[in-house]
Scaffold this motif. Structure first.
Motif, PDB file in Angstrom:
ATOM      1  N   GLU A  86     -22.117 -57.721   3.252  1.00  0.00           N
ATOM      2  CA  GLU A  86     -21.049 -58.377   2.328  1.00  0.00           C
ATOM      3  C   GLU A  86     -21.093 -57.664   0.935  1.00  0.00           C
ATOM      4  OE1 GLU A  86     -18.546 -60.636   0.848  1.00  0.00           O
ATOM      5  OE2 GLU A  86     -19.592 -61.726   2.392  1.00  0.00           O
ATOM      6  N   THR A  87     -19.806 -57.390   0.270  1.00  0.00           N
ATOM      7  CA  THR A  87     -19.679 -56.534  -0.818  1.00  0.00           C
ATOM      8  C   THR A  87     -18.966 -57.355  -1.929  1.00  0.00           C
ATOM      9  OG1 THR A  87     -17.518 -55.674   0.103  1.00  0.00           O
ATOM     10  CG2 THR A  87     -19.811 -54.514   0.483  1.00  0.00           C
ATOM     11  N   GLU A  88     -18.568 -58.706  -1.586  1.00  0.00           N
ATOM     12  CA  GLU A  88     -17.643 -59.313  -2.552  1.00  0.00           C
ATOM     13  C   GLU A  88     -18.797 -60.168  -3.545  1.00  0.00           C
ATOM     14  OE1 GLU A  88     -14.424 -59.381  -3.298  1.00  0.00           O
ATOM     15  OE2 GLU A  88     -13.973 -57.839  -1.475  1.00  0.00           O
ATOM     16  N   GLY A  91     -19.179 -63.695  -2.571  1.00  0.00           N
ATOM     17  CA  GLY A  91     -20.085 -63.945  -1.186  1.00  0.00           C
ATOM     18  C   GLY A  91     -21.648 -63.772  -1.103  1.00  0.00           C
TER      19      GLY A  91
END
Length: 257
Positions: A86-88, A91
């Motif tokens: 996950e990079t957002e 998130g």
């Protein structure tokens, strides 16, 4: 307990300012430094909540023989695995929030204490002190979650984009800011219990002093009375010795005279 909560407050209050400053326009080095500060605050918080005294864990509820929390590294490793690819920012923040929420991973592997509070401390006279603050209290969950989020935001292993790091720093700073008043409330409640203990101590000391005075009146001799009686006895003995001496010198001739 009060000292431990003070340590948590001292570690996390300035962190919010550090994170906001770094998020607002700090260079890469400043972002890394803020992440290191967050990790230090997270480790300090875990260490403070794992303190024990006289062999009793302070914040583990009824489970007084073991630590209240898993180690800082263990919790961060678990969260790092949960975040995965996950990079957002939204998130990542949601994953950390869910892990620390009631019923999440924190309850199953982060908090190691009991669900029930420690037994109240009897203070005599039917009074008791409730020292029932646990490491899974909402305010402490929030402090842990915010400092862990900021730590992971700058984690080299996750290698999150810079804009994600800045956004997560802002989110973490907001979480620390809202946890601050709750932490102060915990310390105030604990202060009320401290005052109750002090009052009980004063009451017990007063009662003990009365008992000591009563005991003295029963078994101890009054100094003035004892001296007066000794003086009277001494005079009687001197008189007796004088009479005895005179009697020992009596003869028929002295009697006739």
């Amino acid at each position: 307990m009060q000292a431990a909560l003070g340590r948590v407050q001292s570690a996390t209050e300035p962190l919010a300012t550090t994170l906001r400053s770094a998020a607002a326009g700090g260079l890469a080095g400043e972002l890394a430094a803020a992440g290191s500060a967050a990790r230090g605050a997270f480790e300090d918080t875990v260490g403070a909540l794992n303190q024990s005294t006289a062999g009793r864990s302070l914040f583990a509820g009824a489970a007084t023989t073991g630590p209240a929390l898993a180690g800082a590294d263990a919790m961060l490793d678990t969260l790092r695995a949960e975040i995965g690819a996950e990079t957002e920012a939204a998130g990542v923040a949601q994953i950390v929030e869910d892990w620390f929420a009631p019923g999440g991973g924190f309850d199953s592997s982060g908090y190691l204490g009991a669900d029930s509070p420690a037994s109240p401390v009897p203070l005599g006279g039917g009074d008791q002190a409730a020292l029932d603050i646990r490491a899974d209290a909402p305010a402490l969950r929030q402090v842990l979650a915010a400092s862990a989020l900021a730590t992971l935001a700058a984690d080299a292993a996750l290698n999150l984009p810079e804009d994600t790091v800045r956004a997560l720093f802002d989110t973490a700073a907001e979480g620390l800011g809202s946890a601050g008043p709750q932490l102060i409330g915990l310390r105030a409640d604990l202060g009320a219990e401290e005052a109750r203990i002090e009052r009980a101590g004063a009451r017990i000391e007063a009662s003990a002093g009365g008992a000591r005075r009563a005991r003295a009146s029963l078994i101890e001799v009054d100094g003035y009375e004892a001296a007066t009686r000794m003086e009277a006895l001494s005079q009687k003995l001197e008189s007796l010795y004088a009479v005895t001496a005179r009697l020992s010198r009596l003869t028929l001739l002295e009697t006739i005279r």
